[in-house]
Scaffold this motif. Sequence first.
Motif, PDB file in Angstrom:
ATOM      1  N   LEU A  30       0.803  -1.228   0.000  1.00  0.00           N
ATOM      2  CA  LEU A  30       0.000   0.000   0.000  1.00  0.00           C
ATOM      3  C   LEU A  30       0.833   1.275   0.000  1.00  0.00           C
ATOM      4  O   LEU A  30       0.279   2.375  -0.058  1.00  0.00           O
ATOM      5  CB  LEU A  30      -0.946   0.003   1.206  1.00  0.00           C
ATOM      6  N   ILE A  31       2.122   1.150   0.069  1.00  0.00           N
ATOM      7  CA  ILE A  31       2.991   2.323   0.116  1.00  0.00           C
ATOM      8  C   ILE A  31       2.922   3.075  -1.213  1.00  0.00           C
ATOM      9  O   ILE A  31       2.849   2.478  -2.281  1.00  0.00           O
ATOM     10  CB  ILE A  31       4.440   1.910   0.452  1.00  0.00           C
ATOM     11  N   ALA A  32       2.951   4.406  -1.123  1.00  0.00           N
ATOM     12  CA  ALA A  32       2.915   5.276  -2.303  1.00  0.00           C
ATOM     13  C   ALA A  32       4.191   6.121  -2.310  1.00  0.00           C
ATOM     14  O   ALA A  32       4.187   7.261  -1.842  1.00  0.00           O
ATOM     15  CB  ALA A  32       1.667   6.143  -2.281  1.00  0.00           C
ATOM     16  N   PRO A  33       5.306   5.565  -2.823  1.00  0.00           N
ATOM     17  CA  PRO A  33       6.581   6.287  -2.784  1.00  0.00           C
ATOM     18  C   PRO A  33       6.514   7.616  -3.540  1.00  0.00           C
ATOM     19  O   PRO A  33       5.904   7.712  -4.592  1.00  0.00           O
ATOM     20  CB  PRO A  33       7.568   5.339  -3.471  1.00  0.00           C
ATOM     21  N   GLY A  34       7.135   8.642  -2.951  1.00  0.00           N
ATOM     22  CA  GLY A  34       7.197   9.945  -3.600  1.00  0.00           C
ATOM     23  C   GLY A  34       5.914  10.748  -3.485  1.00  0.00           C
ATOM     24  O   GLY A  34       5.794  11.793  -4.115  1.00  0.00           O
ATOM     25  N   GLU A  35       4.962  10.265  -2.698  1.00  0.00           N
ATOM     26  CA  GLU A  35       3.708  11.008  -2.525  1.00  0.00           C
ATOM     27  C   GLU A  35       3.597  11.505  -1.097  1.00  0.00           C
ATOM     28  O   GLU A  35       4.148  10.916  -0.173  1.00  0.00           O
ATOM     29  CB  GLU A  35       2.514  10.117  -2.886  1.00  0.00           C
ATOM     30  N   LYS A  36       2.889  12.614  -0.920  1.00  0.00           N
ATOM     31  CA  LYS A  36       2.714  13.166   0.421  1.00  0.00           C
ATOM     32  C   LYS A  36       1.235  13.225   0.772  1.00  0.00           C
ATOM     33  O   LYS A  36       0.364  13.368  -0.099  1.00  0.00           O
ATOM     34  CB  LYS A  36       3.353  14.540   0.541  1.00  0.00           C
ATOM     35  N   VAL A  37       0.973  13.116   2.055  1.00  0.00           N
ATOM     36  CA  VAL A  37      -0.398  13.134   2.557  1.00  0.00           C
ATOM     37  C   VAL A  37      -0.971  14.541   2.427  1.00  0.00           C
ATOM     38  O   VAL A  37      -0.363  15.522   2.855  1.00  0.00           O
ATOM     39  CB  VAL A  37      -0.456  12.676   4.036  1.00  0.00           C
ATOM     40  N   VAL A  38      -2.150  14.617   1.823  1.00  0.00           N
ATOM     41  CA  VAL A  38      -2.876  15.874   1.688  1.00  0.00           C
ATOM     42  C   VAL A  38      -3.948  15.972   2.766  1.00  0.00           C
ATOM     43  O   VAL A  38      -4.155  17.024   3.365  1.00  0.00           O
ATOM     44  CB  VAL A  38      -3.541  15.980   0.289  1.00  0.00           C
ATOM     45  N   LEU A  39      -4.618  14.842   3.027  1.00  0.00           N
ATOM     46  CA  LEU A  39      -5.778  14.841   3.916  1.00  0.00           C
ATOM     47  C   LEU A  39      -6.040  13.423   4.393  1.00  0.00           C
ATOM     48  O   LEU A  39      -5.881  12.471   3.634  1.00  0.00           O
ATOM     49  CB  LEU A  39      -6.992  15.343   3.108  1.00  0.00           C
ATOM     50  N   THR A  40      -6.430  13.285   5.653  1.00  0.00           N
ATOM     51  CA  THR A  40      -6.878  12.001   6.187  1.00  0.00           C
ATOM     52  C   THR A  40      -8.283  12.202   6.747  1.00  0.00           C
ATOM     53  O   THR A  40      -8.509  13.107   7.550  1.00  0.00           O
ATOM     54  CB  THR A  40      -5.942  11.485   7.301  1.00  0.00           C
ATOM     55  N   LEU A  41      -9.220  11.375   6.285  1.00  0.00           N
ATOM     56  CA  LEU A  41     -10.605  11.454   6.746  1.00  0.00           C
ATOM     57  C   LEU A  41     -11.032  10.116   7.321  1.00  0.00           C
ATOM     58  O   LEU A  41     -10.650   9.066   6.801  1.00  0.00           O
ATOM     59  CB  LEU A  41     -11.537  11.840   5.586  1.00  0.00           C
ATOM     60  N   HIS A  42     -11.837  10.160   8.355  1.00  0.00           N
ATOM     61  CA  HIS A  42     -12.386   8.958   8.954  1.00  0.00           C
ATOM     62  C   HIS A  42     -13.761   8.701   8.331  1.00  0.00           C
ATOM     63  O   HIS A  42     -14.523   9.644   8.090  1.00  0.00           O
ATOM     64  CB  HIS A  42     -12.525   9.132  10.472  1.00  0.00           C
ATOM     65  N   ALA A  43     -14.046   7.451   8.037  1.00  0.00           N
ATOM     66  CA  ALA A  43     -15.340   7.087   7.440  1.00  0.00           C
ATOM     67  C   ALA A  43     -16.109   6.171   8.373  1.00  0.00           C
ATOM     68  O   ALA A  43     -15.532   5.280   9.005  1.00  0.00           O
ATOM     69  CB  ALA A  43     -15.119   6.378   6.108  1.00  0.00           C
ATOM     70  N   GLU A  44     -17.403   6.388   8.450  1.00  0.00           N
ATOM     71  CA  GLU A  44     -18.337   5.515   9.170  1.00  0.00           C
ATOM     72  C   GLU A  44     -19.477   5.242   8.215  1.00  0.00           C
ATOM     73  O   GLU A  44     -20.040   6.169   7.629  1.00  0.00           O
ATOM     74  CB  GLU A  44     -18.894   6.202  10.423  1.00  0.00           C
ATOM     75  N   GLY A  45     -19.797   3.959   8.025  1.00  0.00           N
ATOM     76  CA  GLY A  45     -20.881   3.640   7.109  1.00  0.00           C
ATOM     77  C   GLY A  45     -21.114   2.160   6.996  1.00  0.00           C
ATOM     78  O   GLY A  45     -21.035   1.440   7.986  1.00  0.00           O
ATOM     79  N   ALA A  46     -21.388   1.710   5.766  1.00  0.00           N
ATOM     80  CA  ALA A  46     -21.706   0.299   5.530  1.00  0.00           C
ATOM     81  C   ALA A  46     -21.121  -0.166   4.211  1.00  0.00           C
ATOM     82  O   ALA A  46     -20.984   0.613   3.261  1.00  0.00           O
ATOM     83  CB  ALA A  46     -23.225   0.096   5.521  1.00  0.00           C
ATOM     84  N   GLN A  47     -20.786  -1.446   4.172  1.00  0.00           N
ATOM     85  CA  GLN A  47     -20.432  -2.126   2.938  1.00  0.00           C
ATOM     86  C   GLN A  47     -21.699  -2.881   2.536  1.00  0.00           C
ATOM     87  O   GLN A  47     -22.264  -3.629   3.352  1.00  0.00           O
ATOM     88  CB  GLN A  47     -19.284  -3.111   3.174  1.00  0.00           C
ATOM     89  N   VAL A  48     -22.181  -2.681   1.326  1.00  0.00           N
ATOM     90  CA  VAL A  48     -23.428  -3.283   0.868  1.00  0.00           C
ATOM     91  C   VAL A  48     -23.107  -4.469  -0.047  1.00  0.00           C
ATOM     92  O   VAL A  48     -22.299  -4.347  -0.975  1.00  0.00           O
ATOM     93  CB  VAL A  48     -24.301  -2.250   0.114  1.00  0.00           C
ATOM     94  N   TYR A  49     -23.742  -5.599   0.241  1.00  0.00           N
ATOM     95  CA  TYR A  49     -23.552  -6.827  -0.523  1.00  0.00           C
ATOM     96  C   TYR A  49     -24.864  -7.254  -1.146  1.00  0.00           C
ATOM     97  O   TYR A  49     -25.936  -6.998  -0.598  1.00  0.00           O
ATOM     98  CB  TYR A  49     -23.046  -7.951   0.388  1.00  0.00           C
ATOM     99  N   GLU A  50     -24.778  -7.932  -2.306  1.00  0.00           N
ATOM    100  CA  GLU A  50     -25.954  -8.457  -2.994  1.00  0.00           C
ATOM    101  C   GLU A  50     -25.776  -9.959  -3.182  1.00  0.00           C
ATOM    102  O   GLU A  50     -24.697 -10.428  -3.527  1.00  0.00           O
ATOM    103  CB  GLU A  50     -26.120  -7.783  -4.351  1.00  0.00           C
ATOM    104  N   CYS A  51     -26.856 -10.703  -2.973  1.00  0.00           N
ATOM    105  CA  CYS A  51     -26.843 -12.145  -3.192  1.00  0.00           C
ATOM    106  C   CYS A  51     -27.035 -12.388  -4.689  1.00  0.00           C
ATOM    107  O   CYS A  51     -28.031 -11.955  -5.277  1.00  0.00           O
ATOM    108  CB  CYS A  51     -27.973 -12.806  -2.390  1.00  0.00           C
ATOM    109  N   LYS A  52     -26.045 -13.071  -5.302  1.00  0.00           N
ATOM    110  CA  LYS A  52     -26.088 -13.334  -6.738  1.00  0.00           C
ATOM    111  C   LYS A  52     -25.727 -14.787  -7.006  1.00  0.00           C
ATOM    112  O   LYS A  52     -25.070 -15.435  -6.199  1.00  0.00           O
ATOM    113  CB  LYS A  52     -25.092 -12.451  -7.483  1.00  0.00           C
ATOM    114  N   THR A  53     -26.117 -15.259  -8.172  1.00  0.00           N
ATOM    115  CA  THR A  53     -25.741 -16.597  -8.615  1.00  0.00           C
ATOM    116  C   THR A  53     -24.357 -16.507  -9.243  1.00  0.00           C
ATOM    117  O   THR A  53     -24.134 -15.701 -10.145  1.00  0.00           O
ATOM    118  CB  THR A  53     -26.752 -17.132  -9.647  1.00  0.00           C
ATOM    119  N   ASP A  54     -23.403 -17.340  -8.748  1.00  0.00           N
ATOM    120  CA  ASP A  54     -22.049 -17.300  -9.300  1.00  0.00           C
ATOM    121  C   ASP A  54     -21.950 -18.156 -10.563  1.00  0.00           C
ATOM    122  O   ASP A  54     -22.944 -18.743 -11.010  1.00  0.00           O
ATOM    123  CB  ASP A  54     -21.007 -17.693  -8.245  1.00  0.00           C
ATOM    124  N   LYS A  55     -20.761 -18.257 -11.135  1.00  0.00           N
ATOM    125  CA  LYS A  55     -20.573 -18.973 -12.406  1.00  0.00           C
ATOM    126  C   LYS A  55     -20.882 -20.461 -12.297  1.00  0.00           C
ATOM    127  O   LYS A  55     -21.153 -21.110 -13.299  1.00  0.00           O
ATOM    128  CB  LYS A  55     -19.151 -18.764 -12.924  1.00  0.00           C
TER     129      LYS A  55
END
Length: 167
Positions: A30-55
């Motif tokens: 996950l490292i991003a060499p040569g980049e600098k942090v502009v902003l850090t935000l905290h998130a609160e919410g949900a991951q939404v999943y759907e039931c589907k037929t697989d292959k």
Amino acid sequence: MRATTALLALAVLAVTGGARAGETTIPDALIAPGEKVVLTLHAEGAQVYECKTDKDGKLAWTFREPIATLMEDGKTVGRHYAGPNWEHQDGSAVTGRVVGTAIGATENDIAWLKLNAVAHRGNGILANITTVQRLNTKGGALEGACDAAGTFRSVGYAADYVFLRKD
């Protein structure tokens, strides 16, 4: 009284994950060499999943989209939604594409991510973002079988999103 205050502080650390993104050890993927942090935000919410037929014709939960509020110092400053997109209250937005992953702290925590910016809107703080990191995830992983195609399930999560840009 001190014992109660100490227990409350420990409970808050357990819920918020303790260390903030600036104190987090970033996995190599996950490292991003040569980049600098502009902003850090905290998130609160949900991951939404759907039931589907697989292959293979079996029902399985498939990730559909995130829905989260982005916060800075406890105040709402934006939102995170399908795309994935992050939108700031200043009118700027960034869309990302996953380029790196690392496992979460527990099996209940969704993966940590590195995303390259693939699109921008507006002229605000997110206008020049080149990389987004999702760190310190808590929750969001879905377990169990699904019974009917087309059904949805939301799983609460929290994460820190770190927005970076090239120097």
